[in-house]
Scaffold this motif. Structure first.
Motif: not given
Length: 371
Positions: A226-229, A254-261, A214-219, A294-297
């Motif tokens: 546009x950030x997706x987290x 998620x970080x490897x897939x471009x998750x912003x936070x 689902x994350x990949x589809x939204x990204x 290292x992912x922003x939280x």
């Protein structure tokens, strides 16, 4: 210089400070469409001086709603109604606005909290059969949901992507995916709710598979900048359930897939949960995820005082703090925080005259002559 009022970068989105208004369900929509209540409520919060406003859990389909009165973004009518709200905010506030896209899963087809919050019984015209990873009800007294098959998984994934595309058309600044609080994507993660024996159940990697799809589809459905987290429940607070090491593993994926936070909450998947409540009780989860990956939280949960919020950010426990109930009670909380921490905050010029004499530099850009 207050760390709480330093800018924060999420993808291409630059926030003027690190105060986030967490998504809060209002149970006030009509067929998924925002109403005048949303115009007043979100417009009110948009004047708060916070850096980011996240719109409440917004269903990606009618079946994805928690209650019949939930907000949705699955139809042209929904899009038009929410667009009216967003346009009003844009006209009068510089605040960044994101939306939390959600699917209620087995907690769907429920009454609003002030109507008791119970599951709507089968056969009631106001309800529907909820859908979930497995045909396991949230509590033994409830009707079992329908287990999603392969076609159902593809449909839900596409519904998330479709809602994301609508969010882009509305000019929203970011998207938060709801992987917390016992709703559908959290249900896939937790072995307490996910009893599947196929590729989406069993091992940790399998249980993470559908939320990551689902994350990949939204990204893929939104512009690169546009950030997706995600919002995640770091632990189920139940032995044998989803826990902090699992959340760290998810954060790495998620970080490897471009998750912003990662917006770090907890609980919600089981009535058996035993939560150790206290000021900032979820902050250690955000701190550990940030340190390990290292992912922003974003820390959330009983953060109520400016000095407390400042300490969380300044000590590196989290990159931002989110407030929900505290913001409803004190919707100018960021003004108070700026005054107490010696910072400046954005305020509408119509309110500049309210600046206290003892905080003459509180409002950024103030230039007001009183006749």
């Amino acid at each position: 210089m207050s760390r709480l009022f330093e800018p924060l970068q999420l993808g291409a989105l630059r926030l003027p400070n690190r105060i986030v208004i967490a998504p809060m369900c209002q149970y006030s929509a009509e067929e998924g469409s925002a109403t005048d209540w949303h115009l007043i409520h979100l417009g009110h919060l948009a004047l708060s001086g916070a850096g980011l406003l996240i719109i409440e859990a917004t269903a990606v389909s009618p079946t994805a709603r928690i209650s019949p009165a939930d907000l949705g973004l699955y139809s042209d009518a929904n899009e038009r109604a929410l667009g009216r709200v967003i346009a009003a905010i844009r006209a009068h506030s510089p605040i960044a606005v994101a939306v939390q896209l959600a699917h209620a899963g087995r907690k769907g087809s429920s009454r609003a909290p002030w109507d008791g919050g119970a599951q709507i019984p089968p056969g009631d015209p106001d309800g529907w059969i909820a859908e979930a990873p497995s045909a396991v009800p949230h509590s033994p007294a409830e009707h079992a949901p329908a287990a999603l098959d392969a076609a159902g998984l593809a449909r839900v994934r596409d519904q998330f992507a479709g809602a994301a595309r609508r969010a882009v058309r509305l000019g929203l600044d970011g998207i938060e995916l709801h992987l917390a609080h016992g709703y559908l994507l959290h249900e896939f993660l937790s072995p307490l709710a996910n009893h599947r024996t196929d590729a989406h159940g069993g091992s940790l990697q399998n249980r993470m598979r559908f939320p990551l799809e689902v994350f990949d589809a939204v990204r893929a459905a939104v512009p690169a900048g546009m950030p997706v987290w995600v919002r995640v429940s770091a632990t189920d607070w139940v032995p044998g359930g989803w826990d902090l090491p699992d959340s760290i593993a998810l954060a790495r994926e998620l970080k490897a897939r471009g998750c912003a936070a990662m917006h770090v909450s907890s609980g919600g998947v089981s009535p058996q949960q035993k939560i150790a409540l206290g000021p900032g009780y979820q902050v250690p989860f955000a701190e550990r995820i940030r340190a390990e990956t290292g992912l922003p939280t974003v820390a959330v949960g009983l953060i109520t005082e400016p000095a407390q919020a400042e300490a969380i950010v300044a000590s590196g426990q989290a990159d931002a703090v989110a407030l929900a109930r505290a913001m409803l009670y004190d919707p100018r909380w960021p003004w108070r925080a700026a005054a107490e921490l010696g910072a400046q905050v954005q305020a509408p010029r119509q309110y500049w005259r309210s600046q206290p004499r003892e905080h003459k530099d509180l409002f950024a850009g103030l230039a007001f002559g009183q006749r």
